[in-house]
Design a protein around this motif. Structure first.
Motif, PDB file in Angstrom:
ATOM      1  N   ALA A  94      26.654 -45.157  50.121  1.00  0.00           N
ATOM      2  CA  ALA A  94      25.909 -43.964  49.738  1.00  0.00           C
ATOM      3  C   ALA A  94      26.884 -42.795  49.687  1.00  0.00           C
ATOM      4  CB  ALA A  94      24.817 -43.695  50.771  1.00  0.00           C
ATOM      5  N   PRO A  95      26.575 -41.780  48.892  1.00  0.00           N
ATOM      6  CA  PRO A  95      27.459 -40.607  48.845  1.00  0.00           C
ATOM      7  C   PRO A  95      27.407 -39.780  50.131  1.00  0.00           C
ATOM      8  CG  PRO A  95      25.587 -40.365  47.331  1.00  0.00           C
ATOM      9  CD  PRO A  95      25.488 -41.720  47.914  1.00  0.00           C
ATOM     10  N   SER A 149      18.907 -37.112  43.894  1.00  0.00           N
ATOM     11  CA  SER A 149      18.802 -38.019  45.029  1.00  0.00           C
ATOM     12  C   SER A 149      20.135 -38.253  45.739  1.00  0.00           C
ATOM     13  CB  SER A 149      18.235 -39.367  44.575  1.00  0.00           C
ATOM     14  OG  SER A 149      19.048 -39.938  43.565  1.00  0.00           O
ATOM     15  N   SER A 150      21.228 -38.043  45.028  1.00  0.00           N
ATOM     16  CA  SER A 150      22.540 -38.318  45.612  1.00  0.00           C
ATOM     17  C   SER A 150      23.049 -37.215  46.522  1.00  0.00           C
ATOM     18  CB  SER A 150      23.565 -38.568  44.501  1.00  0.00           C
ATOM     19  OG  SER A 150      23.198 -39.685  43.739  1.00  0.00           O
ATOM     20  N   PHE A 151      22.481 -36.019  46.408  1.00  0.00           N
ATOM     21  CA  PHE A 151      22.929 -34.923  47.279  1.00  0.00           C
ATOM     22  C   PHE A 151      21.760 -34.176  47.934  1.00  0.00           C
ATOM     23  CE2 PHE A 151      22.856 -33.473  42.854  1.00  0.00           C
ATOM     24  CZ  PHE A 151      22.069 -32.325  42.906  1.00  0.00           C
ATOM     25  N   GLY A 190      33.506 -25.246  49.351  1.00  0.00           N
ATOM     26  CA  GLY A 190      32.206 -25.842  49.675  1.00  0.00           C
ATOM     27  C   GLY A 190      31.270 -25.991  48.503  1.00  0.00           C
ATOM     28  N   LYS A 191      31.816 -26.193  47.314  1.00  0.00           N
ATOM     29  CA  LYS A 191      30.969 -26.314  46.132  1.00  0.00           C
ATOM     30  C   LYS A 191      31.030 -27.719  45.529  1.00  0.00           C
ATOM     31  CE  LYS A 191      31.179 -21.401  44.983  1.00  0.00           C
ATOM     32  NZ  LYS A 191      31.507 -20.387  43.954  1.00  0.00           N
ATOM     33  N   SER A 192      31.084 -28.714  46.390  1.00  0.00           N
ATOM     34  CA  SER A 192      31.026 -30.105  45.944  1.00  0.00           C
ATOM     35  C   SER A 192      29.624 -30.637  46.203  1.00  0.00           C
ATOM     36  CB  SER A 192      32.054 -30.948  46.699  1.00  0.00           C
ATOM     37  OG  SER A 192      31.785 -30.901  48.096  1.00  0.00           O
ATOM     38  N   LEU A 193      29.247 -31.676  45.470  1.00  0.00           N
ATOM     39  CA  LEU A 193      27.884 -32.185  45.582  1.00  0.00           C
ATOM     40  C   LEU A 193      27.661 -33.109  46.768  1.00  0.00           C
ATOM     41  CD1 LEU A 193      26.776 -32.993  41.914  1.00  0.00           C
ATOM     42  CD2 LEU A 193      26.251 -30.979  43.287  1.00  0.00           C
ATOM     43  N   PHE A 194      28.575 -34.057  46.979  1.00  0.00           N
ATOM     44  CA  PHE A 194      28.321 -35.141  47.915  1.00  0.00           C
ATOM     45  C   PHE A 194      28.916 -34.889  49.295  1.00  0.00           C
ATOM     46  CE2 PHE A 194      28.827 -37.871  43.878  1.00  0.00           C
ATOM     47  CZ  PHE A 194      27.535 -37.595  43.481  1.00  0.00           C
ATOM     48  N   SER A 195      28.267 -35.424  50.301  1.00  0.00           N
ATOM     49  CA  SER A 195      28.834 -35.400  51.647  1.00  0.00           C
ATOM     50  C   SER A 195      30.177 -36.112  51.670  1.00  0.00           C
ATOM     51  CB  SER A 195      27.879 -36.094  52.634  1.00  0.00           C
ATOM     52  OG  SER A 195      26.637 -35.443  52.703  1.00  0.00           O
ATOM     53  N   SER A 196      30.295 -37.180  50.902  1.00  0.00           N
ATOM     54  CA  SER A 196      31.555 -37.927  50.852  1.00  0.00           C
ATOM     55  C   SER A 196      32.681 -37.079  50.274  1.00  0.00           C
ATOM     56  CB  SER A 196      31.382 -39.212  50.041  1.00  0.00           C
ATOM     57  OG  SER A 196      30.896 -38.932  48.737  1.00  0.00           O
ATOM     58  N   ASP A 197      32.357 -36.208  49.319  1.00  0.00           N
ATOM     59  CA  ASP A 197      33.363 -35.275  48.799  1.00  0.00           C
ATOM     60  C   ASP A 197      33.784 -34.309  49.901  1.00  0.00           C
ATOM     61  OD1 ASP A 197      33.308 -36.253  46.164  1.00  0.00           O
ATOM     62  OD2 ASP A 197      31.613 -34.986  45.638  1.00  0.00           O
ATOM     63  N   GLN A 198      32.794 -33.699  50.540  1.00  0.00           N
ATOM     64  CA  GLN A 198      33.073 -32.700  51.565  1.00  0.00           C
ATOM     65  C   GLN A 198      33.880 -33.289  52.720  1.00  0.00           C
ATOM     66  OE1 GLN A 198      32.163 -29.547  50.946  1.00  0.00           O
ATOM     67  NE2 GLN A 198      33.300 -28.869  52.762  1.00  0.00           N
TER      68      GLN A 198
END
Length: 317
Positions: free
Chosen positions: A159-160, A196-198, A258-266
């Motif tokens: 999951a992201p 749904s992904s974020f 802090g302007k990324s969509l996914f928790s995995s990005d952050q």
């Protein structure tokens, strides 16, 4: 990449090998010398009609390689009682399979029974990046097409919401490093994600906070407007960065504030090493491109149990 773009997953249960020396950039130099031109033309033609094609092809290649190695198993259709990978929940939004079909048809007309669908997919992903303003590279070739494709295997796609430890574990299981993780995450330069992904970051984040504190408040507000808590718009979502049809380093520039969509990005900002690479790639497009190319070559050289040269990319021989 369109919709949920998950670049990693645990794969201990799958027969995936490390990159092998059998692949070669000139594998078809004698048997199908015009292969790459035919594939590039198919991608170019599709891009003229559908701007989402590059993101779709890049994501398709990732999802292929991360299940059983790069063996084109993601292209197979469900048959009888077997539900194939492409019909697994994480892959429902994959599209642009027709581009691979068209490229395969053109290649078969020139070199029947010679070029694998897995190689055509790898070349198409490269062209998707290059034709979107990104770098190009020599794709190692010589993959074989697999005969197994199971929707249940897509459960291994993360999951992201993955954190950095989960990401590191998933990559290391495939012989890929933390540096590869940060570079390949730059594939989020292209595409779109459904709410749904974020949603986890902008509604009911935890017991005390409604919004993830690591996300920019103004960015979160804009996302909540597009994706309300009880969203009923089927295809609502947001682009993965500010230049969604151009392959560049904007993804990293947006990730830092802090302007990324996914928790995995952050999560890439949660260790000194990965944060330093994000900062480096945000500063230098060329540094990102060089790293992305090397990581793509490593990732796309992971081979699985491919056994044949499929004549129709949607069906085993």
């Amino acid at each position: 990449m369109a919709a949920v773009v998950a670049l990693i997953f645990a794969l201990a249960m799958f027969p995936v090998s490390s990159p092998v020396s059998a692949l070669s950039s000139n594998y078809y130099s004698k048997t199908c010398p015009k292969l790459e031109t035919a594939v590039t033309n198919a991608v170019k033609k599709a891009m003229k009609n559908h701007k989402t094609v590059p993101a779709a092809l890049l994501r398709m290649h990732f999802h292929d390689c991360f299940i059983r190695g790069c063996d084109a198993s993601v292209l197979l259709e469900s048959k009888g009682k077997n539900t194939a990978e492409k019909d697994g929940p994480p892959n429902i939004s994959l599209h642009a399979f027709y581009v691979i079909d068209n490229a395969k048809k053109a290649v078969e007309a020139m070199c029947p029974g010679v070029v694998s669908c897995a190689d055509i997919l790898a070349l198409s992903a490269r062209d998707a990046v290059a034709l979107s303003g990104g770098p190009t590279w020599d794709v190692p070739k010589g993959r074989k097409d697999g005969r197994i494709s199971k929707a249940t295997d897509t459960r291994q796609l993360p999951a992201p919401t993955f954190n950095i430890s989960q990401l590191q574990q998933s990559f290391s299981q495939r012989g890929l490093s933390m540096a590869d993780l940060v570079a390949l995450s730059g594939g989020h330069s292209l595409g779109f994600s459904h709410c749904s992904s974020f949603q986890n970051r902008i509604h009911n984040f935890n017991a005390t906070l409604d919004i993830d504190p690591s996300i920019s408040p103004s960015f979160a507000t804009s996302l909540r407007h597009v994706c309300p808590a009880h969203n009923k718009v089927k295809n609502a979502g947001a682009t993965l960065d500010s230049s969604t049809t151009v392959f560049d380093n904007a993804y990293y520039k947006l990730l830092l504030p802090g302007k990324s969509l996914f928790s995995s990005d952050q999560s890439l900002l949660t260790t000194p090493k990965t944060k330093a690479l994000v900062s480096k790639f945000a500063r230098s497009k060329s540094a990102f491109e060089n790293a992305f190319v090397q990581s793509m070559i490593r990732m796309s050289s992971i081979t699985g149990g491919g056994q044949e040269i499929r004549l129709d990319c949607r069906r085993v021989n």
